[in-house]
Design an enzyme around this catalytic site. Structure first.
Site, PDB file in Angstrom:
ATOM      1  N   LEU A   1       9.937  -6.864  -2.730  1.00  0.00           N
ATOM      2  CA  LEU A   1      10.715  -6.724  -1.502  1.00  0.00           C
ATOM      3  C   LEU A   1      12.224  -6.569  -1.738  1.00  0.00           C
ATOM      4  O   LEU A   1      12.822  -5.572  -1.301  1.00  0.00           O
ATOM      5  CB  LEU A   1      10.441  -7.941  -0.598  1.00  0.00           C
ATOM      6  CG  LEU A   1      11.213  -7.947   0.708  1.00  0.00           C
ATOM      7  CD1 LEU A   1      10.808  -6.770   1.586  1.00  0.00           C
ATOM      8  CD2 LEU A   1      10.994  -9.262   1.457  1.00  0.00           C
TER       9      LEU A   1
ATOM     10  N   PHE B   1       3.615 -15.563 -20.561  1.00  0.00           N
ATOM     11  CA  PHE B   1       3.863 -14.711 -19.393  1.00  0.00           C
ATOM     12  C   PHE B   1       3.108 -13.384 -19.476  1.00  0.00           C
ATOM     13  O   PHE B   1       2.855 -12.780 -18.430  1.00  0.00           O
ATOM     14  CB  PHE B   1       5.353 -14.346 -19.295  1.00  0.00           C
ATOM     15  CG  PHE B   1       6.267 -15.510 -19.047  1.00  0.00           C
ATOM     16  CD1 PHE B   1       6.496 -15.962 -17.761  1.00  0.00           C
ATOM     17  CD2 PHE B   1       6.914 -16.149 -20.097  1.00  0.00           C
ATOM     18  CE1 PHE B   1       7.355 -17.026 -17.522  1.00  0.00           C
ATOM     19  CE2 PHE B   1       7.771 -17.211 -19.868  1.00  0.00           C
ATOM     20  CZ  PHE B   1       7.991 -17.657 -18.574  1.00  0.00           C
TER      21      PHE B   1
ATOM     22  N   PHE C   1       5.434 -18.812  -6.363  1.00  0.00           N
ATOM     23  CA  PHE C   1       5.415 -18.090  -5.097  1.00  0.00           C
ATOM     24  C   PHE C   1       6.240 -16.804  -5.316  1.00  0.00           C
ATOM     25  O   PHE C   1       6.051 -16.163  -6.339  1.00  0.00           O
ATOM     26  CB  PHE C   1       5.822 -19.032  -3.948  1.00  0.00           C
ATOM     27  CG  PHE C   1       4.636 -19.925  -3.588  1.00  0.00           C
ATOM     28  CD1 PHE C   1       4.161 -20.874  -4.498  1.00  0.00           C
ATOM     29  CD2 PHE C   1       3.934 -19.761  -2.413  1.00  0.00           C
ATOM     30  CE1 PHE C   1       3.022 -21.647  -4.228  1.00  0.00           C
ATOM     31  CE2 PHE C   1       2.800 -20.516  -2.117  1.00  0.00           C
ATOM     32  CZ  PHE C   1       2.352 -21.462  -3.029  1.00  0.00           C
TER      33      PHE C   1
ATOM     34  N   TYR D   1      -6.372  -9.560  -9.698  1.00  0.00           N
ATOM     35  CA  TYR D   1      -5.203 -10.195 -10.334  1.00  0.00           C
ATOM     36  C   TYR D   1      -5.291 -11.720 -10.198  1.00  0.00           C
ATOM     37  O   TYR D   1      -5.213 -12.449 -11.186  1.00  0.00           O
ATOM     38  CB  TYR D   1      -3.907  -9.669  -9.705  1.00  0.00           C
ATOM     39  CG  TYR D   1      -2.701 -10.501 -10.045  1.00  0.00           C
ATOM     40  CD1 TYR D   1      -2.267 -10.611 -11.360  1.00  0.00           C
ATOM     41  CD2 TYR D   1      -2.002 -11.199  -9.055  1.00  0.00           C
ATOM     42  CE1 TYR D   1      -1.170 -11.403 -11.675  1.00  0.00           C
ATOM     43  CE2 TYR D   1      -0.910 -11.985  -9.367  1.00  0.00           C
ATOM     44  CZ  TYR D   1      -0.497 -12.092 -10.682  1.00  0.00           C
ATOM     45  OH  TYR D   1       0.574 -12.881 -10.998  1.00  0.00           O
TER      46      TYR D   1
HETATM   47  N1  UDP Z   1       7.261  -5.702   1.440  1.00  0.00           N
HETATM   48  C1  UDP Z   1       7.737  -4.693   2.284  1.00  0.00           C
HETATM   49  N2  UDP Z   1       8.237  -3.565   1.702  1.00  0.00           N
HETATM   50  C2  UDP Z   1       8.295  -3.379   0.339  1.00  0.00           C
HETATM   51  C3  UDP Z   1       7.838  -4.416  -0.490  1.00  0.00           C
HETATM   52  C4  UDP Z   1       7.324  -5.564   0.092  1.00  0.00           C
HETATM   53  O1  UDP Z   1       7.693  -4.812   3.512  1.00  0.00           O
HETATM   54  O2  UDP Z   1       8.758  -2.324  -0.119  1.00  0.00           O
HETATM   55  C5  UDP Z   1       6.726  -6.943   2.033  1.00  0.00           C
HETATM   56  C6  UDP Z   1       5.279  -7.182   1.660  1.00  0.00           C
HETATM   57  O3  UDP Z   1       4.409  -6.541   2.571  1.00  0.00           O
HETATM   58  C7  UDP Z   1       5.191  -8.727   1.739  1.00  0.00           C
HETATM   59  C8  UDP Z   1       6.603  -9.173   1.318  1.00  0.00           C
HETATM   60  O4  UDP Z   1       7.442  -8.027   1.509  1.00  0.00           O
HETATM   61  O5  UDP Z   1       4.969  -9.114   3.066  1.00  0.00           O
HETATM   62  C9  UDP Z   1       6.695  -9.623  -0.132  1.00  0.00           C
HETATM   63  O6  UDP Z   1       6.107  -8.612  -0.951  1.00  0.00           O
HETATM   64  P1  UDP Z   1       6.312  -8.562  -2.527  1.00  0.00           P
HETATM   65  O7  UDP Z   1       5.600  -7.328  -3.020  1.00  0.00           O
HETATM   66  O8  UDP Z   1       7.753  -8.688  -2.857  1.00  0.00           O
HETATM   67  O9  UDP Z   1       5.602  -9.866  -3.059  1.00  0.00           O
HETATM   68  P2  UDP Z   1       4.099 -10.429  -2.845  1.00  0.00           P
HETATM   69  O10 UDP Z   1       4.187 -11.346  -1.638  1.00  0.00           O
HETATM   70  O11 UDP Z   1       3.180  -9.271  -2.645  1.00  0.00           O
HETATM   71  O12 UDP Z   1       3.837 -11.179  -4.092  1.00  0.00           O
END
Ligand code: UDP
Length: 328
Positions: free
Chosen positions: A195, A78, A174, A146
């Site tokens: 998120l 990891f 995912f 990344y």
């Molecule tokens: N997101 C958001 N606000 C936040 C963090 C994430 O609106 O404070 C949205 C982000 O734009 C994406 C989704 O939530 O559409 C998932 O983002 P996250 O960073 O959790 O995971 P990623 O998809 O980038 O791996």
């Protein structure tokens, strides 16, 4: 004994705990730059866990692990940096750590005759999706360093199989969410960018920022596939079993086949907390595709794995963990 690199981090620690609870001996190798010693101390209560602090960028650190522990059967890897935005600003940090560090690990494994590895890969190796849900045959065209660093490692593992017989399972996650059901461990990033924790942490002074409300989706916000971290940990155990049973090198998506929009996740968090959460609609975040959902058929076929927990489960456990974390 199973060696887990990055076992003091979010996903790694959930695997370690699951292995310990199944009575497996585990050795964690972690630099503690992003991982937490408190998580290791907690997990030590649940089984035979050895911890060694070290950095994969130092070949001698990782060689030392194999020199001293002759009973390592397989590795779950990891340890990596995983912030997309940071990787764009500082690609050398990502290539040096995620690629060069992994080369040191693989070379040490080859030197000491350990030829099985489960690798933490990512949906970011697919890049901008050309269709959805994304299966494993979808072209891999990452759009940031990344994702590139993870794809490079996948390719290196294929070459090492052809040349040296390294057997790998690359698990392409995912969106990982949730925490241990007993809130012993959970997601602990500093700063937090994901998120669900960001929604749960929001206060009137620090509103939750919803990035983008004008996407071409059901409600204008991005759609993601949220996979529970405990379900994910069990998929790693099944991948280890697959390799132990003589399985060939493989690559497998880990997701739920279901998409949830940012708005839906936000509303589900309000439901779990039972209060309205302060919200600020913001412009899109750079590099966010509108929809990312996994086709998880292959995981069912090859590993016999299927997700058991839903979004509410993820949010409830994440919320319980947030309360523990706020006291730390
Ligand atoms: N997101 C958001 N606000 C936040 C963090 C994430 O609106 O404070 C949205 C982000 O734009 C994406 C989704 O939530 O559409 C998932 O983002 P996250 O960073 O959790 O995971 P990623 O998809 O980038 O791996």
């Amino acid at each position: 004994m199973i060696l887990v690199t990055g076992g003091a981090g979010y996903v790694g620690s959930h695997l370690v705990l699951a292995l310990l609870e199944q009575g497996k001996d585990v050795i964690v190798f972690d630099s503690l730059e992003l991982g937490h010693i408190e998580i290791i101390e907690t997990m030590k209560k649940y089984g035979n866990l050895k911890f060694v602090q070290g950095n994969l960028k130092n070949l001698d650190d990782i060689r030392g692990i194999f020199l001293v522990n002759k009973d390592i059967e397989a590795v779950v890897h990891f340890a990596a940096y995983s912030q997309v935005e940071e990787s764009v600003k500082n690609p050398q940090k990502y290539y040096y750590n995620n690629v060069y560090g992994t080369l040191n690990l693989l070379n040490a494994m080859m030197e000491f005759g350990v030829n099985k590895i489960v690798f933490s890969s990512t949906a970011a190796t697919y890049g901008e999706p050309s269709y959805t849900p994304i299966d494993e045959n979808h072209p891999q065209n990452p759009i940031n360093p990344y994702g590139n660093s993870k794809l490079m490692v996948e390719k290196i593992m294929d070459d090492y199989d052809r040349a040296y017989g390294l057997k790998s399972v690359r698990l392409r996650y995912f969106n990982v969410a949730g925490a241990d059901k007993e809130a012993r461990i959970g997601e602990w990033h500093n700063p937090e960018t994901h998120l669900i924790p960001n929604i749960l942490k929001a206060t009137p002074d620090k509103k939750f920022k919803m990035f983008g409300t004008d996407y071409n989706t059901k409600d204008g916000t991005c759609v993601r596939d949220y996979i529970n971290v405990e379900d994910l940990a069990l998929a790693h155990i099944k991948a280890l079993d697959y390799l132990n049973n003589g399985g060939e090198t493989n690559y497998i998506n880990l997701g739920t086949n279901e998409g949830n929009s940012v708005k839906e996740v936000f509303e589900a968090c309000e439901e779990v907390k039972g209060v309205s959460i302060p919200l600020e609609a913001c412009p899109r975040r750079a590099g966010d595709p509108a929809v990312l959902v996994a086709d998880n058929k292959k995981a069912k076929e090859v590993l016999g794995w299927r997700p058991e927990k839903d979004l509410t489960d993820c949010i409830e456990t994440a919320y319980r963990w947030e309360k523990v974390l706020s006291d730390k």
